[in-house]
Design a protein around this motif. Sequence first.
Motif, PDB file in Angstrom:
ATOM      1  N   SER A  96      -3.286  11.090   1.794  1.00  0.00           N
ATOM      2  CA  SER A  96      -3.145  12.539   1.785  1.00  0.00           C
ATOM      3  C   SER A  96      -1.666  12.908   1.849  1.00  0.00           C
ATOM      4  O   SER A  96      -0.828  12.150   2.315  1.00  0.00           O
ATOM      5  N   ALA A  97      -1.362  14.118   1.390  1.00  0.00           N
ATOM      6  CA  ALA A  97       0.016  14.595   1.472  1.00  0.00           C
ATOM      7  C   ALA A  97       0.375  14.794   2.945  1.00  0.00           C
ATOM      8  O   ALA A  97      -0.451  15.208   3.746  1.00  0.00           O
ATOM      9  N   ILE A  98       1.589  14.454   3.294  1.00  0.00           N
ATOM     10  CA  ILE A  98       2.049  14.639   4.667  1.00  0.00           C
ATOM     11  C   ILE A  98       2.931  15.876   4.684  1.00  0.00           C
ATOM     12  O   ILE A  98       3.925  15.951   3.948  1.00  0.00           O
ATOM     13  N   HIS A  99       2.580  16.840   5.513  1.00  0.00           N
ATOM     14  CA  HIS A  99       3.365  18.065   5.545  1.00  0.00           C
ATOM     15  C   HIS A  99       4.588  17.879   6.413  1.00  0.00           C
ATOM     16  O   HIS A  99       4.534  17.234   7.443  1.00  0.00           O
ATOM     17  N   GLY A 100       5.686  18.444   5.991  1.00  0.00           N
ATOM     18  CA  GLY A 100       6.919  18.389   6.778  1.00  0.00           C
ATOM     19  C   GLY A 100       6.763  19.226   8.041  1.00  0.00           C
ATOM     20  O   GLY A 100       5.857  20.044   8.152  1.00  0.00           O
ATOM     21  N   ALA A 101       7.685  19.028   8.992  1.00  0.00           N
ATOM     22  CA  ALA A 101       7.586  19.718  10.283  1.00  0.00           C
ATOM     23  C   ALA A 101       7.668  21.225  10.099  1.00  0.00           C
ATOM     24  O   ALA A 101       7.073  21.982  10.862  1.00  0.00           O
TER      25      ALA A 101
ATOM     26  N   ASP B  53       3.168   6.192   3.301  1.00  0.00           N
ATOM     27  CA  ASP B  53       3.184   7.356   2.427  1.00  0.00           C
ATOM     28  C   ASP B  53       4.619   7.811   2.137  1.00  0.00           C
ATOM     29  O   ASP B  53       4.966   8.093   0.981  1.00  0.00           O
ATOM     30  N   GLU B  54       5.458   7.858   3.155  1.00  0.00           N
ATOM     31  CA  GLU B  54       6.851   8.290   2.950  1.00  0.00           C
ATOM     32  C   GLU B  54       7.594   7.316   2.037  1.00  0.00           C
ATOM     33  O   GLU B  54       8.362   7.730   1.169  1.00  0.00           O
ATOM     34  N   ASP B  55       7.356   6.020   2.243  1.00  0.00           N
ATOM     35  CA  ASP B  55       8.052   5.044   1.406  1.00  0.00           C
ATOM     36  C   ASP B  55       7.497   5.035  -0.022  1.00  0.00           C
ATOM     37  O   ASP B  55       8.247   4.811  -0.981  1.00  0.00           O
TER      38      ASP B  55
ATOM     39  N   PRO C  15      -0.856   6.727  -5.028  1.00  0.00           N
ATOM     40  CA  PRO C  15       0.239   5.884  -5.550  1.00  0.00           C
ATOM     41  C   PRO C  15      -0.218   4.950  -6.664  1.00  0.00           C
ATOM     42  O   PRO C  15       0.514   4.732  -7.638  1.00  0.00           O
ATOM     43  N   PHE C  16      -1.436   4.416  -6.546  1.00  0.00           N
ATOM     44  CA  PHE C  16      -1.966   3.526  -7.572  1.00  0.00           C
ATOM     45  C   PHE C  16      -2.072   4.271  -8.909  1.00  0.00           C
ATOM     46  O   PHE C  16      -1.664   3.764  -9.958  1.00  0.00           O
ATOM     47  N   ALA C  17      -2.604   5.491  -8.857  1.00  0.00           N
ATOM     48  CA  ALA C  17      -2.774   6.282 -10.078  1.00  0.00           C
ATOM     49  C   ALA C  17      -1.419   6.625 -10.700  1.00  0.00           C
ATOM     50  O   ALA C  17      -1.260   6.576 -11.930  1.00  0.00           O
TER      51      ALA C  17
ATOM     52  N   HIS D 289       6.333  -4.031   2.676  1.00  0.00           N
ATOM     53  CA  HIS D 289       5.217  -3.287   3.270  1.00  0.00           C
ATOM     54  C   HIS D 289       3.922  -4.083   3.265  1.00  0.00           C
ATOM     55  O   HIS D 289       2.839  -3.507   3.308  1.00  0.00           O
ATOM     56  N   ARG D 290       4.071  -5.395   3.211  1.00  0.00           N
ATOM     57  CA  ARG D 290       2.912  -6.266   3.034  1.00  0.00           C
ATOM     58  C   ARG D 290       1.757  -5.952   3.993  1.00  0.00           C
ATOM     59  O   ARG D 290       0.627  -5.729   3.562  1.00  0.00           O
ATOM     60  N   ASP D 291       2.045  -5.904   5.283  1.00  0.00           N
ATOM     61  CA  ASP D 291       0.968  -5.711   6.262  1.00  0.00           C
ATOM     62  C   ASP D 291       0.224  -4.390   6.040  1.00  0.00           C
ATOM     63  O   ASP D 291      -1.007  -4.342   6.087  1.00  0.00           O
ATOM     64  N   LEU D 292       1.009  -3.323   5.806  1.00  0.00           N
ATOM     65  CA  LEU D 292       0.373  -2.012   5.620  1.00  0.00           C
ATOM     66  C   LEU D 292      -0.443  -1.970   4.333  1.00  0.00           C
ATOM     67  O   LEU D 292      -1.542  -1.424   4.296  1.00  0.00           O
ATOM     68  N   LEU D 293       0.086  -2.575   3.273  1.00  0.00           N
ATOM     69  CA  LEU D 293      -0.625  -2.563   1.993  1.00  0.00           C
ATOM     70  C   LEU D 293      -1.873  -3.441   2.047  1.00  0.00           C
ATOM     71  O   LEU D 293      -2.896  -3.100   1.444  1.00  0.00           O
TER      72      LEU D 293
END
Lengths: 200, 200
Positions: free
Chosen positions: A2-7, A76-78, A135-137, A117-121
């Motif tokens: 999902s999109a992450i909204h800024g502060a 998501d940020e990366d 990101p895949f799309a 980012h191996r572990d997260l992916l």
Amino acid sequence: MSAIHGANELPVSAPQERGDAARNRLLLLDAARMLIAERGADAVSMDDIAAAAGVGKGTLFRRFGSRAGLMMVLLDEDERAIQQAFLFGPAPLGPEAPPLQRLLAFGRERLRFVQTHRDLLLDANRDPDSRYSAPFAVMHTHIRVLLQAAGSTGDLDAQADALLALLDADYVSRQLLERGRSLDTLGDAWDSVARKLCGT
Amino acid sequence: MSAIHGANELPVSAPQERGDAARNRLLLLDAARMLIAERGADAVSMDDIAAAAGVGKGTLFRRFGSRAGLMMVLLDEDERAIQQAFLFGPAPLGPEAPPLQRLLAFGRERLRFVQTHRDLLLDANRDPDSRYSAPFAVMHTHIRVLLQAAGSTGDLDAQADALLALLDADYVSRQLLERGRSLDTLGDAWDSVARKLCGT
């Protein structure tokens, strides 16, 4: 993902509170990144992150909900940063380079990203919804567009899928850890298949 | 996937007992296959299989250990049959056909196999050890050998991996169910990438 909204998109609150929230968010994400880079994601606890950021653990959980939530925000940020680079950044990734050069640079850049980012992916891969998320799309479309611009013909969607498979976290991880291959030889392999598909 | 020993390799027992065990094994496997083909693996219980085979449920569990054990035996037997066909069977899969023709036939045959065994293969994919088990290695070598014989050059391992990714159960399942593609269009896609890699 999902999109992450800024502060600054948070619901109404006093300016000072918003400023603190934004600062804490950055402190926590930076601390998490630093610790993960040092030790690997598995060895980093929420306690470690809160302590390294000098922020209370309660704030950490309020901000990100859970450990998994924090990890998703980091990834998501990366993912956004790498997308920015290959869609709008300088050559050889970005639009000023010729398409085949961009395609080859994209493969090597993504391999580095997967290693970092191996572990997260790998976690994300366990769930088909997050595996085939935004990101895949975006990567699929990017590769497809570059294949076409580089003069490839035939079923470009299938070619893009086949190329993307060589950048998949499970595949890359297995090649690095079990086959003893290096990131450079995987980059050469991607290069070889991509050139072949473009007929060069 | 471990080798499955035939009934005549069981430890010492009376000939009649061995004959009964072998007959029950075949009855149970046939019943399981028939029910899975009718309803899909998820809708078939061990009770259903025992009842359809006319064999006690105790015998079923003694023979296969667990539902997962039975499913592994079914998949393993069918993997052996398809291997037999592409390594030693008649053209276009087997060695009498020219290599490119064999490669194209292999893709379409494996796509049918994946559709038929979708549930079992998706389960196997959840575990990296069974995902990259013996059948995967055999298919990789088969594709690599055919690419070389068909005149492909470059990194043949990477080309084989890229082609194999288009036959992966998760990938095929997603293309069929979420993208609304048919087995024929996936076969055409495999065809297109394989020909491209062979330079035809």
